[in-house]
Enzyme design. Sequence first.
Site, PDB file in Angstrom:
ATOM      1  N   GLY A   7       0.892  -1.208   0.080  1.00 31.74           N
ATOM      2  CA  GLY A   7       0.144   0.055  -0.023  1.00 31.74           C
ATOM      3  C   GLY A   7       1.004   1.205  -0.073  1.00 31.74           C
ATOM      4  O   GLY A   7       2.057   1.145  -0.274  1.00 31.74           O
ATOM      5  N   ARG A  97      -3.497  -1.730  10.184  1.00 27.87           N
ATOM      6  CA  ARG A  97      -4.132  -0.599  10.913  1.00 27.87           C
ATOM      7  C   ARG A  97      -5.478  -1.076  11.366  1.00 27.87           C
ATOM      8  O   ARG A  97      -6.469  -1.358  10.575  1.00 27.87           O
ATOM      9  CB  ARG A  97      -3.829   0.774  10.386  1.00 27.87           C
ATOM     10  N   ASP A 137      -9.404   8.663  12.056  1.00 28.82           N
ATOM     11  CA  ASP A 137      -8.996   7.312  11.270  1.00 28.82           C
ATOM     12  C   ASP A 137     -10.302   6.209  11.957  1.00 28.82           C
ATOM     13  O   ASP A 137     -10.776   5.237  11.248  1.00 28.82           O
ATOM     14  CB  ASP A 137      -7.810   6.510  11.860  1.00 28.82           C
ATOM     15  N   HIS A 269       2.345  28.622 -18.859  1.00 27.64           N
ATOM     16  CA  HIS A 269       3.159  27.728 -19.566  1.00 27.64           C
ATOM     17  C   HIS A 269       4.531  28.163 -19.650  1.00 27.64           C
ATOM     18  O   HIS A 269       4.857  29.394 -19.507  1.00 27.64           O
ATOM     19  CB  HIS A 269       2.814  27.855 -20.995  1.00 27.64           C
TER      20      HIS A 269
HETATM   21  C1  LIG Z   1       3.301   5.359   8.526  1.00 27.86           C
HETATM   22  C2  LIG Z   1       2.093   6.294   8.158  1.00 27.86           C
HETATM   23  C3  LIG Z   1       2.328   7.266   7.281  1.00 27.86           C
HETATM   24  C4  LIG Z   1       1.414   7.912   6.953  1.00 27.86           C
HETATM   25  N1  LIG Z   1       1.387   8.799   5.873  1.00 27.86           N
HETATM   26  C5  LIG Z   1       0.192   9.742   5.593  1.00 27.86           C
HETATM   27  C6  LIG Z   1       0.510  10.854   4.675  1.00 27.86           C
HETATM   28  O1  LIG Z   1       1.395  10.975   4.175  1.00 27.86           O
HETATM   29  N2  LIG Z   1      -0.723  11.514   4.543  1.00 27.86           N
HETATM   30  C7  LIG Z   1      -1.763  11.280   5.335  1.00 27.86           C
HETATM   31  O2  LIG Z   1      -2.686  12.011   4.902  1.00 27.86           O
HETATM   32  N3  LIG Z   1      -1.923  10.367   6.186  1.00 27.86           N
HETATM   33  C8  LIG Z   1      -0.944   9.500   6.322  1.00 27.86           C
HETATM   34  N4  LIG Z   1      -1.157   8.544   7.397  1.00 27.86           N
HETATM   35  C9  LIG Z   1      -2.524   8.431   8.095  1.00 27.86           C
HETATM   36  C10 LIG Z   1      -2.664   9.566   9.029  1.00 27.86           C
HETATM   37  O3  LIG Z   1      -1.257   9.273  10.019  1.00 27.86           O
HETATM   38  C11 LIG Z   1      -3.740   9.271   9.833  1.00 27.86           C
HETATM   39  O4  LIG Z   1      -4.745   9.338   8.845  1.00 27.86           O
HETATM   40  C12 LIG Z   1      -3.982  10.439  10.797  1.00 27.86           C
HETATM   41  O5  LIG Z   1      -2.762  10.443  11.780  1.00 27.86           O
HETATM   42  C13 LIG Z   1      -5.335  10.188  11.684  1.00 27.86           C
HETATM   43  O6  LIG Z   1      -5.502  11.176  12.593  1.00 27.86           O
HETATM   44  P1  LIG Z   1      -6.220  10.666  13.936  1.00 27.86           P
HETATM   45  O7  LIG Z   1      -6.297  11.871  14.648  1.00 27.86           O
HETATM   46  O8  LIG Z   1      -7.647  10.122  13.604  1.00 27.86           O
HETATM   47  O9  LIG Z   1      -5.430   9.521  14.592  1.00 27.86           O
HETATM   48  P2  LIG Z   1      -3.981   9.751  15.148  1.00 27.86           P
HETATM   49  O10 LIG Z   1      -3.172  10.540  14.632  1.00 27.86           O
HETATM   50  O11 LIG Z   1      -3.471   8.177  15.413  1.00 27.86           O
HETATM   51  O12 LIG Z   1      -4.179  10.192  16.624  1.00 27.86           O
HETATM   52  C14 LIG Z   1      -4.840   9.547  17.700  1.00 27.86           C
HETATM   53  C15 LIG Z   1      -4.076   9.787  18.952  1.00 27.86           C
HETATM   54  O13 LIG Z   1      -4.674   9.571  20.024  1.00 27.86           O
HETATM   55  C16 LIG Z   1      -3.980   8.842  21.048  1.00 27.86           C
HETATM   56  N5  LIG Z   1      -4.821   7.904  21.856  1.00 27.86           N
HETATM   57  C17 LIG Z   1      -5.131   6.809  21.346  1.00 27.86           C
HETATM   58  N6  LIG Z   1      -5.967   6.086  22.564  1.00 27.86           N
HETATM   59  C18 LIG Z   1      -5.869   7.099  23.714  1.00 27.86           C
HETATM   60  C19 LIG Z   1      -6.325   6.959  24.749  1.00 27.86           C
HETATM   61  N7  LIG Z   1      -7.051   5.934  25.347  1.00 27.86           N
HETATM   62  N8  LIG Z   1      -6.455   8.365  25.641  1.00 27.86           N
HETATM   63  C20 LIG Z   1      -5.440   9.145  25.004  1.00 27.86           C
HETATM   64  N9  LIG Z   1      -5.069   9.180  23.740  1.00 27.86           N
HETATM   65  C21 LIG Z   1      -5.219   8.257  23.063  1.00 27.86           C
HETATM   66  C22 LIG Z   1      -2.825   8.088  20.099  1.00 27.86           C
HETATM   67  O14 LIG Z   1      -1.615   8.005  20.776  1.00 27.86           O
HETATM   68  C23 LIG Z   1      -2.636   9.239  18.958  1.00 27.86           C
HETATM   69  O15 LIG Z   1      -1.794  10.097  19.185  1.00 27.86           O
HETATM   70  C24 LIG Z   1      -0.064   7.660   7.712  1.00 27.86           C
HETATM   71  C25 LIG Z   1       0.132   6.766   8.579  1.00 27.86           C
HETATM   72  C26 LIG Z   1       1.100   5.918   8.893  1.00 27.86           C
HETATM   73  C27 LIG Z   1       0.830   4.995  10.024  1.00 27.86           C
END
Ligand SMILES: Cc1cc2nc3c(=O)[nH]c(=O)nc-3n(C[C@H](O)[C@H](O)[C@H](O)COP(=O)(O)OP(=O)(O)OC[C@H]3O[C@@H](n4cnc5c(N)ncnc54)[C@H](O)[C@@H]3O)c2cc1C
Length: 296
Positions: A7, A97, A137, A269
Site C-alpha cells: 500500500g 491498522r 481514522d 506555460h
Molecule cells: C507510516 C504512516 C504514514 C502515513 N502517511 C500519511 C500521509 O503521508 N498523509 C496522510 O494524510 N496520512 C498519512 N497517514 C495516516 C495519518 O497518520 C492518519 O490518517 C491520521 O494521523 C489520523 O489522525 P487521527 O487523529 O484520527 O489519529 P492519530 O493521528 O492516530 O491520533 C490519535 C491519537 O490518540 C492517541 N490515543 C489513542 N488512544 C488514546 C487514549 N485512550 N487516551 C489518550 N490518547 C489516546 C494516540 O496515541 C494518537 O496520538 C500515515 C499513517 C502511517 C501509519
Amino acid sequence: MLVIGAGYIGLELSTVYAALGTRVTIVEMMPGIMPGADRDLVRVFEKRVGPWFEEILTETTVKAVEERTGALHVTLSGKELENPEREFDTVLVTVGRKPSIEGIGLEKTGVRTTDKGYVAVNVGRQTDDTNLYAVGDITGPPQLAHKASHEARVAVEHALGRNAAFDPYAIPAVEYTDPEIAWCGLTETQAEEEGRDVAVASFPWQASGRAATMGRSEGLTKVVIDPETERVLGVGIAGTNAGELIPEATLAIEMSATAEDVARTIHPHPTLSETFMEAAEAFYGLSTHIYRPKRR
Ligand SMILES: Cc1cc2nc3c(=O)[nH]c(=O)nc-3n(C[C@H](O)[C@H](O)[C@H](O)COP(=O)(O)OP(=O)(O)OC[C@H]3O[C@@H](n4cnc5c(N)ncnc54)[C@H](O)[C@@H]3O)c2cc1C
C-alpha cells in the site's frame, strides 16, 4: 529487508530504504501493488522504481516469521513462488491498522460502532450519543491526515450549532514516492467495479515541455468524466509533484466543473499544471500538444 504490504505506506518506506541502499523485497497479497489506484498510474511508478527492489511478490502472503541465529526466517505462500522459504535481516510490517477504541468505556455510552469496528457518526461527525463526536481514522476510511483535520473542523462547527456537514465529493490521496501518485474523486477502477459508464481522457507527460525540461517525462495525467454532463468525476496523476497538482483537480470536482471548464481555464506555460488542462482538452480532441481524436 522484507516489507509486508504494498500500500502507500509500504511503497513509500520501501522506496526510502531502497534509495539508501537496502535490498528490499516487497510482499503484497493483492494481485497488484498500490491496491485502489488505477493500473496506468501504478505502471508509471513500477517502470521507474520497480528495478530498485529485489522482488515485488504479489498474490503472496507471509505465513510465518521465525527468529533464528542472526536472521529472520520467513515462510511465504503464493502461487508460482519458487522459493517460499527466505531469510531477511529485518521485516517491516506496513499493514493491519485498526481502530483503537477498546478500554475507554465506550460501552457505557450510547456510541455505536459499525460492523467493521469504526465509530458510527452522522454528517456532523456526531455519534449516536449526541454529546460525543468522533473524527479521523476511527470513523473509517480513507485514513488520511487531511480527512481527519477536515472532519475535526466540521465536528466543532456542528457542536456549536452551525449547519456543518462532512460531505466531500473528493478527498485527495497522495503516495509520496518518486514519482508521486495522486488521485481524487472517482477512479477508473471504481467506475469499472460499479459498472458506471465514464469517459477517460489522458495526457502523457512526454508531451509536456515542463516535464521534458525537468527530465521527468514519465508521468501521466488522466481525467474521469461523466459522458452525459461532461462533469469531472475524478482525476489521477502519476509524476513528479503530483501531490502539488491534485488540489486543483479536487477543487474542480468540488465546484462541479466540467471538462470544458478545465480545458478553458488558462494555465501558465510551461508548467506541469497544464497537463490537467490538456487532459481535459484531449477529451474534446483539442489538446495542443497531442493528437487525440475526440472519443465520443
Ligand atoms: C507510516 C504512516 C504514514 C502515513 N502517511 C500519511 C500521509 O503521508 N498523509 C496522510 O494524510 N496520512 C498519512 N497517514 C495516516 C495519518 O497518520 C492518519 O490518517 C491520521 O494521523 C489520523 O489522525 P487521527 O487523529 O484520527 O489519529 P492519530 O493521528 O492516530 O491520533 C490519535 C491519537 O490518540 C492517541 N490515543 C489513542 N488512544 C488514546 C487514549 N485512550 N487516551 C489518550 N490518547 C489516546 C494516540 O496515541 C494518537 O496520538 C500515515 C499513517 C502511517 C501509519
